[in-house]
Design a protein around this motif. Structure first.
Motif, PDB file in Angstrom:
ATOM      1  N   PHE A   1      -3.627   0.425  -2.710  1.00 25.98           N
ATOM      2  CA  PHE A   1      -2.685  -0.603  -3.175  1.00 25.98           C
ATOM      3  C   PHE A   1      -1.810  -0.023  -4.275  1.00 25.98           C
ATOM      4  O   PHE A   1      -2.311   0.619  -5.207  1.00 25.98           O
ATOM      5  CB  PHE A   1      -3.424  -1.821  -3.732  1.00 25.98           C
ATOM      6  CG  PHE A   1      -4.056  -2.698  -2.686  1.00 25.98           C
ATOM      7  CD1 PHE A   1      -3.291  -3.308  -1.705  1.00 25.98           C
ATOM      8  CD2 PHE A   1      -5.417  -2.936  -2.701  1.00 25.98           C
ATOM      9  CE1 PHE A   1      -3.869  -4.127  -0.749  1.00 25.98           C
ATOM     10  CE2 PHE A   1      -6.008  -3.760  -1.754  1.00 25.98           C
ATOM     11  CZ  PHE A   1      -5.236  -4.357  -0.775  1.00 25.98           C
TER      12      PHE A   1
ATOM     13  N   GLN B   1      -5.354  -2.868   9.629  1.00 25.52           N
ATOM     14  CA  GLN B   1      -5.230  -3.155   8.206  1.00 25.52           C
ATOM     15  C   GLN B   1      -5.173  -4.678   8.135  1.00 25.52           C
ATOM     16  O   GLN B   1      -4.249  -5.301   8.677  1.00 25.52           O
ATOM     17  CB  GLN B   1      -3.971  -2.532   7.613  1.00 25.52           C
ATOM     18  CG  GLN B   1      -3.901  -2.703   6.113  1.00 25.52           C
ATOM     19  CD  GLN B   1      -2.795  -1.867   5.495  1.00 25.52           C
ATOM     20  OE1 GLN B   1      -1.733  -1.725   6.079  1.00 25.52           O
ATOM     21  NE2 GLN B   1      -3.054  -1.332   4.320  1.00 25.52           N
TER      22      GLN B   1
ATOM     23  N   VAL C   1      -3.928   3.659   2.357  1.00 27.52           N
ATOM     24  CA  VAL C   1      -4.521   2.358   2.067  1.00 27.52           C
ATOM     25  C   VAL C   1      -4.657   2.028   0.580  1.00 27.52           C
ATOM     26  O   VAL C   1      -5.212   0.987   0.235  1.00 27.52           O
ATOM     27  CB  VAL C   1      -5.903   2.219   2.755  1.00 27.52           C
ATOM     28  CG1 VAL C   1      -5.756   2.215   4.263  1.00 27.52           C
ATOM     29  CG2 VAL C   1      -6.866   3.309   2.315  1.00 27.52           C
TER      30      VAL C   1
ATOM     31  N   SER D   1      -7.091  -0.963   0.432  1.00 25.06           N
ATOM     32  CA  SER D   1      -6.791  -2.112   1.271  1.00 25.06           C
ATOM     33  C   SER D   1      -7.849  -2.256   2.365  1.00 25.06           C
ATOM     34  O   SER D   1      -8.273  -1.259   2.970  1.00 25.06           O
ATOM     35  CB  SER D   1      -5.413  -1.909   1.911  1.00 25.06           C
ATOM     36  OG  SER D   1      -5.127  -2.902   2.842  1.00 25.06           O
ATOM     37  N   ARG D   2      -8.255  -3.490   2.643  1.00 26.86           N
ATOM     38  CA  ARG D   2      -9.258  -3.733   3.681  1.00 26.86           C
ATOM     39  C   ARG D   2      -8.719  -3.269   5.030  1.00 26.86           C
ATOM     40  O   ARG D   2      -7.723  -3.788   5.524  1.00 26.86           O
ATOM     41  CB  ARG D   2      -9.619  -5.217   3.755  1.00 26.86           C
ATOM     42  CG  ARG D   2     -10.739  -5.500   4.744  1.00 26.86           C
ATOM     43  CD  ARG D   2     -11.185  -6.944   4.739  1.00 26.86           C
ATOM     44  NE  ARG D   2     -11.194  -7.576   3.434  1.00 26.86           N
ATOM     45  CZ  ARG D   2     -12.061  -7.338   2.448  1.00 26.86           C
ATOM     46  NH1 ARG D   2     -13.022  -6.446   2.619  1.00 26.86           N
ATOM     47  NH2 ARG D   2     -11.978  -7.970   1.295  1.00 26.86           N
ATOM     48  N   SER D   3      -9.386  -2.276   5.609  1.00 26.28           N
ATOM     49  CA  SER D   3      -8.935  -1.666   6.854  1.00 26.28           C
ATOM     50  C   SER D   3     -10.128  -1.152   7.637  1.00 26.28           C
ATOM     51  O   SER D   3     -11.196  -0.913   7.081  1.00 26.28           O
ATOM     52  CB  SER D   3      -8.000  -0.477   6.566  1.00 26.28           C
ATOM     53  OG  SER D   3      -6.899  -0.866   5.769  1.00 26.28           O
TER      54      SER D   3
ATOM     55  N   THR E   1      -5.992  -9.889   2.675  1.00 21.82           N
ATOM     56  CA  THR E   1      -7.081  -9.099   2.113  1.00 21.82           C
ATOM     57  C   THR E   1      -8.369  -9.895   1.943  1.00 21.82           C
ATOM     58  O   THR E   1      -9.461  -9.336   2.031  1.00 21.82           O
ATOM     59  CB  THR E   1      -6.635  -8.484   0.769  1.00 21.82           C
ATOM     60  OG1 THR E   1      -5.470  -7.687   1.022  1.00 21.82           O
ATOM     61  CG2 THR E   1      -7.702  -7.611   0.154  1.00 21.82           C
TER      62      THR E   1
ATOM     63  N   PRO F   1     -11.757  -3.057  -0.791  1.00 22.24           N
ATOM     64  CA  PRO F   1     -11.472  -2.934  -2.227  1.00 22.24           C
ATOM     65  C   PRO F   1     -12.705  -2.731  -3.110  1.00 22.24           C
ATOM     66  O   PRO F   1     -12.730  -1.837  -3.942  1.00 22.24           O
ATOM     67  CB  PRO F   1     -10.770  -4.249  -2.582  1.00 22.24           C
ATOM     68  CG  PRO F   1     -10.227  -4.762  -1.289  1.00 22.24           C
ATOM     69  CD  PRO F   1     -11.197  -4.310  -0.238  1.00 22.24           C
TER      70      PRO F   1
ATOM     71  N   THR G   1       0.841  -1.188   0.000  1.00 23.06           N
ATOM     72  CA  THR G   1       0.000   0.000   0.000  1.00 23.06           C
ATOM     73  C   THR G   1       0.878   1.241   0.000  1.00 23.06           C
ATOM     74  O   THR G   1       2.062   1.181   0.336  1.00 23.06           O
ATOM     75  CB  THR G   1      -0.938   0.043   1.217  1.00 23.06           C
ATOM     76  OG1 THR G   1      -0.161   0.085   2.408  1.00 23.06           O
ATOM     77  CG2 THR G   1      -1.875  -1.151   1.237  1.00 23.06           C
TER      78      THR G   1
END
Length: 168
Positions: free
Chosen positions: A121, A148, A119, A131-133, A152, A53, A13
């Motif tokens: 990518f 984070q 975040v 990014s999954r956060s 993912t 995402p 990221t």
């Protein structure tokens, strides 16, 4: 720069999530009515930033459903579901699922949110997506909790995020 994985393969990221105890960066995102929203629009509320995402994947959809369910039981809390999906796709999904306890926001216009929260990518098949956060903020915008998700394809730790809200 942070490194996470997608099905075990490393992807990077742009930066790192804001530090716990810091003020959250402001943002400009687009809601499902194509209006611009900023962090100031949620001042005075506890805020959960559910970042992912794309709404059109199983894990992202599951996180929106789970946070929608949890948000219905929280006082003075807004859950902002943020991706680079077009506002139309976010609206379609929430309408079809009957989800009305979350706010869907898109970073599609300029990617500023992804850059300032670290975040976006920068490598891999999801390059330029988020990014999954999860970032949890108190009423004055101070960061209480961040996650984070390392893999993912996995869901975030809902319990940790909710506990941070309850401790606020």
């Amino acid at each position: 720069m942070a490194t996470v994985t997608l099905h075990g393969d490393n992807i990077e990221t742009k930066g790192n999530l804001p530090k716990v105890g810091s003020k959250a960066p402001d943002f400009k995102l687009t809601d499902t009515n194509l209006a611009t929203k900023s962090l100031q629009d949620y001042a005075g509320h506890k805020v959960v930033l559910n970042i992912f995402p794309s709404i059109d994947t199983g894990t992202c959809a599951a996180s929106v459903r789970q946070f929608n369910q949890e948000a219905s039981e929280l006082d003075n809390t807004k859950v902002l579901c943020i991706s680079k999906d077009l506002p139309f796709a976010l609206n379609r999904f929430c309408a079809a699922e009957g989800l009305d306890n979350v706010v869907s926001l898109s970073d599609f216009k300029d990617g500023n949110f992804g850059a300032s929260y670290g975040v976006t990518f920068t490598t891999g098949p999801l390059e330029s997506l988020l990014s999954r956060s999860v970032v949890v903020l108190n009423e004055d915008g101070t960061v209480l909790h961040t996650e984070q998700v390392q893999e993912t394809a996995n869901e975030p730790n809902y319990k940790a995020a909710l506990e941070a809200l309850m401790d606020a």
